[in-house]
Design a protein around this motif. Structure first.
Motif, PDB file in Angstrom:
ATOM      1  N   ASP A 166       0.858  -1.184   0.000  1.00 41.68           N
ATOM      2  CA  ASP A 166       0.000   0.000   0.000  1.00 41.68           C
ATOM      3  C   ASP A 166       0.893   1.233   0.000  1.00 41.68           C
ATOM      4  N   SER A 167       0.972   1.906  -1.129  1.00 42.79           N
ATOM      5  CA  SER A 167       1.866   3.058  -1.259  1.00 42.79           C
ATOM      6  C   SER A 167       1.209   4.366  -0.828  1.00 42.79           C
ATOM      7  N   ASP A 168      -0.026   4.321  -0.351  1.00 39.52           N
ATOM      8  CA  ASP A 168      -0.748   5.548  -0.009  1.00 39.52           C
ATOM      9  C   ASP A 168      -0.654   5.944   1.456  1.00 39.52           C
ATOM     10  N   VAL A 169      -0.216   5.033   2.325  1.00 38.63           N
ATOM     11  CA  VAL A 169      -0.270   5.290   3.764  1.00 38.63           C
ATOM     12  C   VAL A 169       1.102   5.653   4.323  1.00 38.63           C
TER      13      VAL A 169
ATOM     14  N   VAL B 249       1.820   1.109   8.443  1.00 42.44           N
ATOM     15  CA  VAL B 249       0.853   0.020   8.589  1.00 42.44           C
ATOM     16  C   VAL B 249       1.203  -0.754   9.848  1.00 42.44           C
ATOM     17  N   ASP B 250       0.226  -0.972  10.701  1.00 43.03           N
ATOM     18  CA  ASP B 250       0.408  -1.723  11.941  1.00 43.03           C
ATOM     19  C   ASP B 250      -0.346  -3.041  11.830  1.00 43.03           C
ATOM     20  N   ASN B 251       0.394  -4.144  11.736  1.00 42.21           N
ATOM     21  CA  ASN B 251      -0.209  -5.471  11.700  1.00 42.21           C
ATOM     22  C   ASN B 251      -0.100  -6.185  13.041  1.00 42.21           C
ATOM     23  N   GLY B 252       0.178  -5.442  14.089  1.00 41.50           N
ATOM     24  CA  GLY B 252       0.335  -6.059  15.398  1.00 41.50           C
ATOM     25  C   GLY B 252       1.794  -6.358  15.690  1.00 41.50           C
TER      26      GLY B 252
ATOM     27  N   LEU C 166       5.570   6.638  12.617  1.00 36.39           N
ATOM     28  CA  LEU C 166       5.427   5.289  13.164  1.00 36.39           C
ATOM     29  C   LEU C 166       6.023   5.212  14.566  1.00 36.39           C
ATOM     30  N   SER C 167       7.125   5.896  14.804  1.00 29.63           N
ATOM     31  CA  SER C 167       7.729   5.897  16.138  1.00 29.63           C
ATOM     32  C   SER C 167       6.758   6.449  17.174  1.00 29.63           C
ATOM     33  N   LEU C 168       6.104   7.542  16.848  1.00 31.86           N
ATOM     34  CA  LEU C 168       5.127   8.125  17.772  1.00 31.86           C
ATOM     35  C   LEU C 168       3.943   7.188  17.970  1.00 31.86           C
ATOM     36  N   HIS C 169       3.553   6.486  16.914  1.00 31.36           N
ATOM     37  CA  HIS C 169       2.481   5.499  17.035  1.00 31.36           C
ATOM     38  C   HIS C 169       2.883   4.392  18.008  1.00 31.36           C
ATOM     39  N   LEU C 170       4.126   3.936  17.919  1.00 29.88           N
ATOM     40  CA  LEU C 170       4.603   2.889  18.827  1.00 29.88           C
ATOM     41  C   LEU C 170       4.615   3.380  20.273  1.00 29.88           C
TER      42      LEU C 170
END
Length: 323
Positions: free
Chosen positions: A147-150, A153-156, A170-174
């Protein structure tokens, strides 16, 4: 492993966060994300794992631990690789796979997703990488839903991010997953970045007109560029180059990889982006100038294509003080 189960598991394992490094990686994502997680306000034990001093961009990195110690980490971060066409370090791939099998959360930054894909960790999963390399990744690893639009991606247990600044997203998401929104917001303020960015990669991808001579559509592209504020049909395009509509479709597919109408739509969106960035024109004026007709039509197509509304795009990309 479902997200809920994975989050419960994460609370019971160590807080060691390990960067998996090998020759041929880029330094930006490595150093930037290292600084994010190494903040003293967080509880991560941040280490770098590699089997020898490695070249990362123009720098040499001295690992703290060997690659084999990745399996002891709760989170393994794979930075971006500089050349996606070069062979991927086999020992790195094996070490990342072993860490995954040991229960580590595996995170890739930008083209680091190629390492995860090579290890088979993305098979059957949705994943992302830098938009410029997404097509290569999809072709090379057909079992991966690229998916080149996002931005990420978090798959767990397996997470992937797009290029450069998306590694920070992504770091902030983690951090938000591990420590809650308040801690993540504090980290974002320290970095002087938003805790969450609207939209995805699409807002950063240009849809340029193919340049150069040597194909029969060059003059047509110039003709269209000067008339984007007008109604243009496929028949108009075909008439301009003196071919049938069917033959025009074949030419467009060969040169642009898309259909005449899809290409024309992309050029109208591109013109709207330029006007949002460079002028004070209203959305109504930009809709007319780009051939979208009304502000409502522009907003609908712009949001669907770019991922954010025109007003949000303008706030993001308009230089301070105007054009």
């Amino acid at each position: 492993m479902p997200d809920s189960v994975w989050n419960d598991v994460m609370r019971t394992v160590s807080d060691m966060l390990a960067f998996a490094v090998a020759d041929g990686m880029l330094h930006f994502e490595l150093t930037a994300v290292y600084e994010v997680f190494a903040a003293p306000q967080l509880d991560y034990e941040v280490v770098v794992c590699g089997d020898a001093p490695v070249r990362v961009g123009r720098f040499t990195v001295e690992p703290d631990l060997p690659l084999g110690d990745l399996a002891r980490a709760s989170t393994v971060v794979v930075p971006s690789v500089a050349d996606v066409d070069a062979p991927i370090d086999l020992e790195l791939v094996q070490a990342v796979r072993a860490a995954h099998e040991a229960g580590a959360r595996i995170v890739s930054l930008c083209t680091g997703a190629f390492v995860l894909a090579e290890a088979g960790l993305l098979d059957g999963l949705r994943a992302t990488t830098h938009w410029a390399h997404a097509e290569v990744m999809a072709r090379r690893y057909p079992l991966v839903e690229v998916d080149s639009d996002v931005l990420y991606v978090d798959n767990g247990q397996v997470l992937t991010s797009a290029g450069k600044a998306a590694a920070i997203d992504l770091s902030l998401h983690l951090i938000r997953c591990d420590h809650g929104a308040a801690v993540a917001n504090t980290a974002a303020r320290r970095l002087v970045v938003p805790p969450h960015r609207d939209g995805g990669q699409a807002q950063f991808v240009l849809a340029p007109v193919p340049s150069g001579e040597g194909h029969p559509l060059t003059e047509l592209f110039d003709w269209v560029s000067g008339r984007l504020d007008q109604v243009i049909t496929v028949e108009d395009l075909a008439r301009q180059v003196n071919v049938s509509s069917r033959h025009l479709a074949r030419l467009f597919r060969a040169v642009t990889g898309t259909t005449p109408l899809q290409w024309l739509h992309a050029q109208r969106i591109r013109r709207a982006q330029e006007l949002l960035e460079r002028t004070d024109d209203s959305v109504d004026q930009i809709a007319e100038a780009s051939g979208m007709g009304t502000a409502t039509t522009l907003r609908r197509h712009f949001h669907r294509t770019v991922g954010v509304p025109p007003d949000t795009y303008r706030r993001t990309f308009r230089p301070a003080g105007g054009g």
